[in-house]
Design a protein around this motif. Structure first.
Motif, PDB file in Angstrom:
ATOM      1  N   ASN A 235       0.833  -1.208   0.000  1.00  0.00           N
ATOM      2  CA  ASN A 235       0.000   0.000   0.000  1.00  0.00           C
ATOM      3  C   ASN A 235       0.862   1.249   0.000  1.00  0.00           C
ATOM      4  O   ASN A 235       0.568   2.227  -0.693  1.00  0.00           O
ATOM      5  CB  ASN A 235      -0.913   0.011   1.227  1.00  0.00           C
ATOM      6  CG  ASN A 235      -2.048  -0.979   1.066  1.00  0.00           C
ATOM      7  OD1 ASN A 235      -2.386  -1.333  -0.059  1.00  0.00           O
ATOM      8  ND2 ASN A 235      -2.605  -1.430   2.176  1.00  0.00           N
ATOM      9  N   ALA A 236       1.944   1.203   0.789  1.00  0.00           N
ATOM     10  CA  ALA A 236       2.848   2.357   0.833  1.00  0.00           C
ATOM     11  C   ALA A 236       3.449   2.608  -0.535  1.00  0.00           C
ATOM     12  O   ALA A 236       3.557   3.754  -0.980  1.00  0.00           O
ATOM     13  CB  ALA A 236       3.950   2.105   1.862  1.00  0.00           C
ATOM     14  N   MET A 237       3.817   1.506  -1.227  1.00  0.00           N
ATOM     15  CA  MET A 237       4.391   1.662  -2.570  1.00  0.00           C
ATOM     16  C   MET A 237       3.399   2.344  -3.497  1.00  0.00           C
ATOM     17  O   MET A 237       3.750   3.264  -4.235  1.00  0.00           O
ATOM     18  CB  MET A 237       4.749   0.292  -3.153  1.00  0.00           C
ATOM     19  CG  MET A 237       5.970  -0.344  -2.541  1.00  0.00           C
ATOM     20  SD  MET A 237       6.182  -1.964  -3.289  1.00  0.00           S
ATOM     21  CE  MET A 237       7.462  -2.613  -2.246  1.00  0.00           C
ATOM     22  N   ARG A 238       2.154   1.881  -3.464  1.00  0.00           N
ATOM     23  CA  ARG A 238       1.153   2.484  -4.342  1.00  0.00           C
ATOM     24  C   ARG A 238       0.948   3.952  -4.014  1.00  0.00           C
ATOM     25  O   ARG A 238       0.747   4.773  -4.905  1.00  0.00           O
ATOM     26  CB  ARG A 238      -0.163   1.729  -4.229  1.00  0.00           C
ATOM     27  CG  ARG A 238      -0.230   0.546  -5.174  1.00  0.00           C
ATOM     28  CD  ARG A 238      -1.651   0.047  -5.291  1.00  0.00           C
ATOM     29  NE  ARG A 238      -2.063  -0.619  -4.077  1.00  0.00           N
ATOM     30  CZ  ARG A 238      -1.822  -1.905  -3.831  1.00  0.00           C
ATOM     31  NH1 ARG A 238      -1.199  -2.632  -4.714  1.00  0.00           N
ATOM     32  NH2 ARG A 238      -2.195  -2.459  -2.705  1.00  0.00           N
ATOM     33  N   ALA A 239       1.010   4.258  -2.716  1.00  0.00           N
ATOM     34  CA  ALA A 239       0.868   5.658  -2.320  1.00  0.00           C
ATOM     35  C   ALA A 239       1.990   6.485  -2.929  1.00  0.00           C
ATOM     36  O   ALA A 239       1.770   7.598  -3.412  1.00  0.00           O
ATOM     37  CB  ALA A 239       0.880   5.773  -0.799  1.00  0.00           C
ATOM     38  N   ILE A 240       3.205   5.929  -2.938  1.00  0.00           N
ATOM     39  CA  ILE A 240       4.337   6.661  -3.505  1.00  0.00           C
ATOM     40  C   ILE A 240       4.134   6.871  -4.992  1.00  0.00           C
ATOM     41  O   ILE A 240       4.410   7.943  -5.533  1.00  0.00           O
ATOM     42  CB  ILE A 240       5.655   5.896  -3.247  1.00  0.00           C
ATOM     43  CG1 ILE A 240       5.976   5.907  -1.761  1.00  0.00           C
ATOM     44  CG2 ILE A 240       6.793   6.505  -4.044  1.00  0.00           C
ATOM     45  CD1 ILE A 240       7.117   5.005  -1.384  1.00  0.00           C
ATOM     46  N   ARG A 241       3.611   5.839  -5.669  1.00  0.00           N
ATOM     47  CA  ARG A 241       3.412   6.005  -7.102  1.00  0.00           C
ATOM     48  C   ARG A 241       2.369   7.083  -7.379  1.00  0.00           C
ATOM     49  O   ARG A 241       2.491   7.863  -8.314  1.00  0.00           O
ATOM     50  CB  ARG A 241       2.987   4.692  -7.751  1.00  0.00           C
ATOM     51  CG  ARG A 241       3.197   4.722  -9.249  1.00  0.00           C
ATOM     52  CD  ARG A 241       2.560   3.559  -9.945  1.00  0.00           C
ATOM     53  NE  ARG A 241       1.126   3.705  -9.963  1.00  0.00           N
ATOM     54  CZ  ARG A 241       0.291   2.690  -9.778  1.00  0.00           C
ATOM     55  NH1 ARG A 241       0.749   1.487  -9.542  1.00  0.00           N
ATOM     56  NH2 ARG A 241      -1.000   2.903  -9.813  1.00  0.00           N
ATOM     57  N   GLY A 242       1.327   7.114  -6.535  1.00  0.00           N
ATOM     58  CA  GLY A 242       0.294   8.126  -6.720  1.00  0.00           C
ATOM     59  C   GLY A 242       0.857   9.519  -6.572  1.00  0.00           C
ATOM     60  O   GLY A 242       0.755  10.341  -7.470  1.00  0.00           O
ATOM     61  N   SER A 243       1.459   9.795  -5.432  1.00  0.00           N
ATOM     62  CA  SER A 243       2.117  11.074  -5.233  1.00  0.00           C
ATOM     63  C   SER A 243       3.106  10.917  -4.102  1.00  0.00           C
ATOM     64  O   SER A 243       2.730  10.609  -2.973  1.00  0.00           O
ATOM     65  CB  SER A 243       1.104  12.162  -4.881  1.00  0.00           C
ATOM     66  OG  SER A 243       1.791  13.230  -4.259  1.00  0.00           O
ATOM     67  N   THR A 255      11.859   7.242   1.078  1.00  0.00           N
ATOM     68  CA  THR A 255      13.197   6.837   0.661  1.00  0.00           C
ATOM     69  C   THR A 255      13.431   5.362   0.973  1.00  0.00           C
ATOM     70  O   THR A 255      13.945   4.606   0.149  1.00  0.00           O
ATOM     71  CB  THR A 255      14.262   7.676   1.392  1.00  0.00           C
ATOM     72  OG1 THR A 255      13.828   9.024   1.389  1.00  0.00           O
ATOM     73  CG2 THR A 255      15.596   7.564   0.717  1.00  0.00           C
ATOM     74  N   ARG A 256      13.022   4.968   2.189  1.00  0.00           N
ATOM     75  CA  ARG A 256      13.266   3.590   2.606  1.00  0.00           C
ATOM     76  C   ARG A 256      12.423   2.617   1.768  1.00  0.00           C
ATOM     77  O   ARG A 256      12.931   1.617   1.270  1.00  0.00           O
ATOM     78  CB  ARG A 256      12.933   3.425   4.095  1.00  0.00           C
ATOM     79  CG  ARG A 256      13.353   2.100   4.668  1.00  0.00           C
ATOM     80  CD  ARG A 256      13.182   2.091   6.181  1.00  0.00           C
ATOM     81  NE  ARG A 256      11.807   2.411   6.583  1.00  0.00           N
ATOM     82  CZ  ARG A 256      10.842   1.483   6.688  1.00  0.00           C
ATOM     83  NH1 ARG A 256      11.109   0.238   6.456  1.00  0.00           N
ATOM     84  NH2 ARG A 256       9.638   1.844   7.054  1.00  0.00           N
ATOM     85  N   ILE A 257      11.145   2.940   1.590  1.00  0.00           N
ATOM     86  CA  ILE A 257      10.264   2.024   0.852  1.00  0.00           C
ATOM     87  C   ILE A 257      10.750   1.852  -0.585  1.00  0.00           C
ATOM     88  O   ILE A 257      10.801   0.742  -1.111  1.00  0.00           O
ATOM     89  CB  ILE A 257       8.816   2.555   0.850  1.00  0.00           C
ATOM     90  CG1 ILE A 257       8.268   2.624   2.274  1.00  0.00           C
ATOM     91  CG2 ILE A 257       7.928   1.720  -0.058  1.00  0.00           C
ATOM     92  CD1 ILE A 257       7.732   1.338   2.796  1.00  0.00           C
ATOM     93  N   LYS A 258      11.150   2.970  -1.201  1.00  0.00           N
ATOM     94  CA  LYS A 258      11.613   2.875  -2.587  1.00  0.00           C
ATOM     95  C   LYS A 258      12.885   2.032  -2.671  1.00  0.00           C
ATOM     96  O   LYS A 258      13.015   1.173  -3.544  1.00  0.00           O
ATOM     97  CB  LYS A 258      11.864   4.276  -3.160  1.00  0.00           C
ATOM     98  CG  LYS A 258      10.589   5.002  -3.504  1.00  0.00           C
ATOM     99  CD  LYS A 258      10.850   6.194  -4.397  1.00  0.00           C
ATOM    100  CE  LYS A 258      11.554   7.314  -3.658  1.00  0.00           C
ATOM    101  NZ  LYS A 258      11.706   8.512  -4.499  1.00  0.00           N
TER     102      LYS A 258
END
Lengths: 388, 348
Positions: A235-243, A255-258
């Motif tokens: 979910n965190a990844m998808r949030a990053i892709r969104g914005s 930074t960590r998740i990516k």
């Protein structure tokens, strides 16, 4: 990439229930396993003297299916990185190379590194190296990823491309050391004589045994990948892709998740690389250059990056097209040899991307889900990307 | 009296200067050490630099092609390198053709060069028409990766066609000065410069001036700039953005085709020369910031200089490592390009 696709919202509103997602994914795994069992049986038992390649007009051989399995492992990682975390990597082949060369170097050149003979001949040593390669690739990717993944879009694409080429050149140039002084990667020619894997005294070869191993691992990777993208981290990844900014504000350590997504994709790539080394029984740096990296991205995009299931599909389609052109193109273009292959490959690539920009997997899922639900929800669910 | 705080801008500059000076000193010592191992004198360094700047000028020209397309259409065109290859190979083919056998060498070469640029332009326009535009039409918000793969597909097709026509042979184009395969050399002390280098540098200067004039002073150039800076506003002013996209591909392909033609005598053109030259041109454009023409030319020259000196001091096979290490450093330290100003704050 796209801040708020309407389909994202529709997906959340109408809701693909956790149960349905669970059901679809596990029926997919079950179906894949059944197909694999059938293929293994077919190749081993040879009913009526037929082989797997006869089922497909001689296009897809059993060897190709092994390669599909190996590359699927790479593409699952790439899909998590590209489709879910929204980060491009044009250097993935280098991490495949890290896995392959870790295996090859420490088996064939192990004695020059002072590794005891009893290790080198032990059956478990290649398996240890497989794990070591994955750890090296993961740590390397995490370490590179933290600074580099600050970049976005084309800049990130270029940076990963650069990293891929730098690692590739280090392999090709034997890490800058003269071959006469010391062989590490073997330069242009690479390293021959990588032994087959074995479990105890059971050698995992001929190819149908290796097929079972590769696909067992590939199915495992698909299951792991599915679970990751449906987890909190997913979910965190998808949030990053969104914005990314919005994700930051919500308290996600972007930074960590990516970097984790990048490291995970590298770990899968290294695993595939190690299997690839044992499959080819030799490792050459040319398998891990720019062209290979691009091929991986193409496989991911054709399958559909926003679904884990896009991985096996994309690999199968790309390899099938290649094999089809290689074996059957002369029927279409009179008297043509292999030289016409790339032209048609490029054309097919363009056409697929023009007419199916989301890849093949979402379209297939649409076929499967339409019969069960109303058309509207099916479209929302397939076009949306929170499923896999 | 107001207390004037230490200006933040100044301290940033001081810090930057210290960092740059430090890097320069370290790199300088490493260079001197490696050079002394190979008994390099000043002349050898200058020789490497001159050759590096020759390649760098070609990268700069190709980078200008990337910038032209990217600014107008937001597309990074991965088939750019193929345009250079098409330019070079067409020039070779026309120069060697039977039809021109009776003409003098100079006429042949001029016809060949013009043909090379024209064919490259046609190929560029075709890529826009038959690959990029359909991909954009089917889906409005097409993702960058889709366009990357579409242009990559175009690259594979172009290179495939070139392979069918020309095979894997290495060709030669006569040098522009001597009209023979062997080029005139000019000596400056111990440094030897090939005459073709001056053609390459000259083209870079001429192309830059022409482009500047075109974009700053002519109507189509202004329309292109309008489309680049705000597509919607440009459309409201009656500028056809789809036609601008076509122009951008045409101009860019012509430029890149020209760079292929003038580079051809200094190298041995093959059907697959487009890949590496295209990547290097892209690296140069990225170093320059992808939207900055001046930056991309500087980036190209810098890239050529550093990779050639680096390779000369170590090992020829490591040449590309220097190019990409520079790229990664630039991306990490100055992600918007070497000539960029301070980054703006991202808005939601």
């Amino acid at each position: 990439m796209n801040a708020s696709q309407p389909s994202d919202r529709a997906d959340q509103a109408e809701g693909e229930t956790a149960f349905r997602r669970f059901f679809l994914n596990w029926s997919g795994v079950l179906g894949l396993v059944l197909v694999l069992i059938f293929l293994t049986w077919f190749e081993t038992a040879r009913p009526g003297g037929l082989r797997v390649s006869d089922l497909t007009w001689g296009v897809i051989t059993f060897n190709t299916l092994v390669r599909v399995g190996i590359f699927t492992i790479v593409i699952v990682g790439l899909n998590i990185l590209m489709g879910y975390a929204g980060q491009v990597s044009l250097g993935q082949a280098a991490f495949v190379g890290v896995g392959a060369f870790t295996t090859a170097i420490f088996i064939t050149q192990g004695d020059t590194f002072g590794i005891p003979e009893s290790f080198l001949t032990a059956w478990w040593w290649p398996w240890v190296l497989m794990a070591v390669g994955m750890v090296i690739a993961g740590v390397l990717a995490y370490w590179i990823g933290r600074p580099v993944l600050k970049l976005e879009g084309h800049y990130l694409a270029m940076a990963t491309l650069g990293i891929g080429i730098v690692i590739f050149i280090l392999f090709r140039e034997n890490f800058g050391i003269q071959l006469s002084e010391r062989v590490i990667t073997g330069g242009f020619d690479g390293l021959p004589d990588v032994p087959r894997l074995s479990l105890g005294s059971l050698v995992i070869w001929p190819v149908n045994r290796f097929f079972i191993l590769v696909w067992a691992i590939a199915v495992g990777v698909i299951v792991v990948g599915t679970n990751i993208v449906n987890s909190r981290t997913g979910n965190a990844m998808r949030a990053i892709r969104g914005s990314q900014l919005a994700a930051d504000v919500m308290g996600i350590d972007t930074t960590r998740i990516k970097a984790q997504a990048f490291a995970l994709s590298a770990v899968f790539a290294a695993l595939a690389g190690s299997l690839f080394a044992h499959f080819q029984a030799a490792v050459s740096p040319n398998s891990f250059g720019f062209v290979a990296s691009i091929t991986f991205v193409v496989m991911a995009a054709i399958g559909g990056t926003k679904m884990i299931w896009g991985a096996p599909l994309g690999v199968l389609v790309v390899l099938a097209i290649e094999e089809l052109l290689r074996s059957k193109l002369h029927l279409l273009v009179e008297g043509s040899g292999t030289e016409y292959e790339p032209i048609f490959f490029g054309l097919i690539l363009i056409l697929v991307m023009i007419f199916l920009p989301g890849g093949i997997a979402p379209e297939i899922k649409r076929l499967f889900t339409r019969s069960r639900t109303t058309r509207a929800t099916a479209d929302a669910a397939t076009a949306g990307d929170s499923t896999s | 009296m107001r207390v004037v705080p230490m200006n933040a801008e100044v301290s940033v500059w001081v810090r930057r200067a210290v960092v740059i000076a430090g890097i320069t000193i370290v790199v300088g010592f490493v260079m001197l050490y490696l050079g002394s191992q190979k008994n390099f004198g000043l002349a050898q360094y200058l020789q490497l630099a001159v050759e590096g700047l020759r390649g760098g000028a070609v990268y700069g020209l190709i980078a200008l092609g990337y910038v032209t397309i990217y600014k107008v259409t937001d597309i990074v065109n991965f088939s750019q390198g193929a345009f250079a290859m098409v330019g070079a190979m067409t020039a070779v083919a026309v120069n060697d053709s039977e039809a021109l056998a009776s003409s003098s060498g100079g006429v042949r070469l001029i016809v060949a060069a013009v043909a090379g640029v024209l064919v490259a332009t046609v190929v560029g326009v075709a890529v826009e028409r038959f690959a990029v535009r359909p991909a954009r039409r089917v889906e409005r918000n097409v993702e960058p990766i889709t366009l990357i793969i579409v242009t990559l597909g175009a690259f594979i097709v172009i290179q495939g066609v070139a392979f069918v026509i020309w095979g894997a042979n290495q060709y030669t184009l006569p040098a522009f000065t001597t009209l023979e395969a062997r080029d005139q050399t000019i000596r400056f002390g111990d440094v030897i410069v090939k005459a073709q280098s001056f053609w390459i540098w000259g083209s870079l200067v001429v192309v830059s001036i022409v482009l500047y004039y075109f974009f700053a002073r002519t109507m189509p150039g202004k329309a292109l700039r309008a489309a680049a800076s705000n597509r919607l506003a440009a459309r409201l002013m009656g500028i056809s953005t789809s036609r601008m996209s076509l122009y951008a591909f045409g101009i860019s392909a012509a430029l890149t085709g020209l760079s292929g033609v003038i580079f051809a005598p200094a190298t041995r053109p093959t059907y697959d020369m487009g890949l590496i030259i295209g990547i290097k041109g892209f690296v140069a454009a990225i170093i320059g910031g992808l939207t900055n023409p001046v930056g991309s030319v500087v980036g190209g020259l810098m890239l050529g200089l550093i990779e050639n000196i680096g390779a000369g001091l170590t090992k020829a096979g490591l040449k590309d490592i220097f190019a990409f290490v520079i790229l990664i450093l630039v991306l990490l330290l100055r992600p918007k390009g070497i000539l960029s100003r301070r980054q703006k704050v991202e808005k939601v």
